[in-house]
Enzyme design. Structure first.
Site, PDB file in Angstrom:
ATOM      1  N   CYS A  85       1.237  -1.087  -0.137  1.00 21.22           N
ATOM      2  CA  CYS A  85       0.398  -0.285   0.250  1.00 21.22           C
ATOM      3  C   CYS A  85       0.607   1.077   0.113  1.00 21.22           C
ATOM      4  CB  CYS A  85      -0.448   0.011   1.107  1.00 21.22           C
ATOM      5  SG  CYS A  85      -2.376   1.069   0.990  1.00 21.22           S
ATOM      6  N   HIS A 182      -2.867  -5.047   1.286  1.00 20.22           N
ATOM      7  CA  HIS A 182      -2.410  -5.191   2.867  1.00 20.22           C
ATOM      8  C   HIS A 182      -2.368  -6.693   3.403  1.00 20.22           C
ATOM      9  CE1 HIS A 182      -1.933  -1.659   4.333  1.00 20.22           C
ATOM     10  NE2 HIS A 182      -2.853  -1.170   3.528  1.00 20.22           N
ATOM     11  N   GLU A 184      -0.763  -8.428   5.474  1.00 21.35           N
ATOM     12  CA  GLU A 184      -0.631  -8.283   6.886  1.00 21.35           C
ATOM     13  C   GLU A 184      -1.657  -8.033   7.734  1.00 21.35           C
ATOM     14  OE1 GLU A 184      -0.030  -5.019   4.944  1.00 21.35           O
ATOM     15  OE2 GLU A 184      -0.845  -4.408   6.180  1.00 21.35           O
TER      16      GLU A 184
HETATM   17  N1  GLN Z   1      -3.438   6.476   1.076  1.00 25.32           N
HETATM   18  C1  GLN Z   1      -1.915   6.577   1.700  1.00 25.32           C
HETATM   19  C2  GLN Z   1      -0.995   7.008   1.318  1.00 25.32           C
HETATM   20  O1  GLN Z   1      -1.308   7.391   0.339  1.00 25.32           O
HETATM   21  C3  GLN Z   1      -2.506   4.646   1.688  1.00 25.32           C
HETATM   22  C4  GLN Z   1      -3.110   3.979   2.145  1.00 25.32           C
HETATM   23  C5  GLN Z   1      -2.149   2.486   2.764  1.00 25.32           C
HETATM   24  O2  GLN Z   1      -0.895   3.104   2.939  1.00 25.32           O
HETATM   25  N2  GLN Z   1      -3.222   2.208   3.657  1.00 25.32           N
HETATM   26  O3  GLN Z   1      -0.356   6.615   1.564  1.00 25.32           O
END
Ligand code: GLN
Length: 202
Positions: A85, A182, A184
């Site tokens: 992410c 995610h 994890e």
């Molecule tokens: N929207 C977040 C970002 O731009 C990422 C979201 C996340 O890691 N769950 O950093």
């Protein structure tokens, strides 16, 4: 002994530590997990997870601490990495925001991918969906997407390992692995096991 690191600035750090421990035991491997907080910590490890969280926060703090440059150099020289992410955003060469277009934020920037932050909308648009990832087996993987980015395009060296609605959600380039969701936050350790196999396969 295997030494794995988790970039420990902000975000889902402890979740990755726990999932890596479980993945090591499922692979019958012994190893330790180090929290990476300063440049010297990177010397001790053979692979690093860059967790989800807020990519602007992680990037700015890591840059200020001199960690971003060290990580970029090490990864360019073969350090195995897995970004989830926000971690995937930090690994990307090109980052856009769904609302404001191209953004200029501190990045590791080693993966030839173009990524769009907050692609699916805000927190309430977070969702879970089963994803097929043939490289980790035929059983679907529960993808947890939280303010997730989307990978809009990838370079020729990037392998797309899974897609959702036609867009890549898990990609690999050399020893760099990036997921927009995610893993994890589930008990499924198969993608972490893939990361560990990437660490061993050098
Ligand atoms: N929207 C977040 C970002 O731009 C990422 C979201 C996340 O890691 N769950 O950093």
């Amino acid at each position: 002994m295997l030494k794995l690191g988790v970039l420990a600035i902000q975000g889902a750090v402890s979740e990755h530590v726990e999932t890596l421990k479980l993945a090591l035991s499922r692979l019958s491997l012994s190893g330790s997990i180090e929290l990476v907080k300063r440049p010297s910590d990177v010397e001790k490890i053979q692979g690093i997870v860059v967790p989800g969280g807020e990519s602007t926060v992680i990037g700015r703090i890591a840059e200020r601490m001199g960690l971003l440059k060290v990580l970029r150099d090490k990864i360019e020289n073969g350090l195995t990495v897995f970004g989830t992410c926000a971690g995937a955003i930090l690994l990307a060469k090109e980052v856009y925001d769904a609302k404001i277009g191209k953004v200029d934020q501190p990045l590791i920037g080693t993966m030839d991918i173009k990524i769009v932050r907050n692609y699916y909308g805000r927190q309430k648009e977070s969702f879970e969906v089963d994803i097929l990832i043939p490289v980790v087996g035929s059983k679907p993987f529960r993808g947890v997407f939280i303010r997730a980015p989307a990978i809009e395009s990838v370079g020729s060296k990037v392998k797309v390992l899974a897609t959702y609605e036609g867009l890549p959600v898990l990609v690999q380039q050399d020893k760099m692995l990036a997921a927009t969701f995610h893993p994890e936050l589930t008990n499924d350790t198969r993608i972490h096991e893939l990361f560990i196999k990437n660490v061993l396969d050098r």
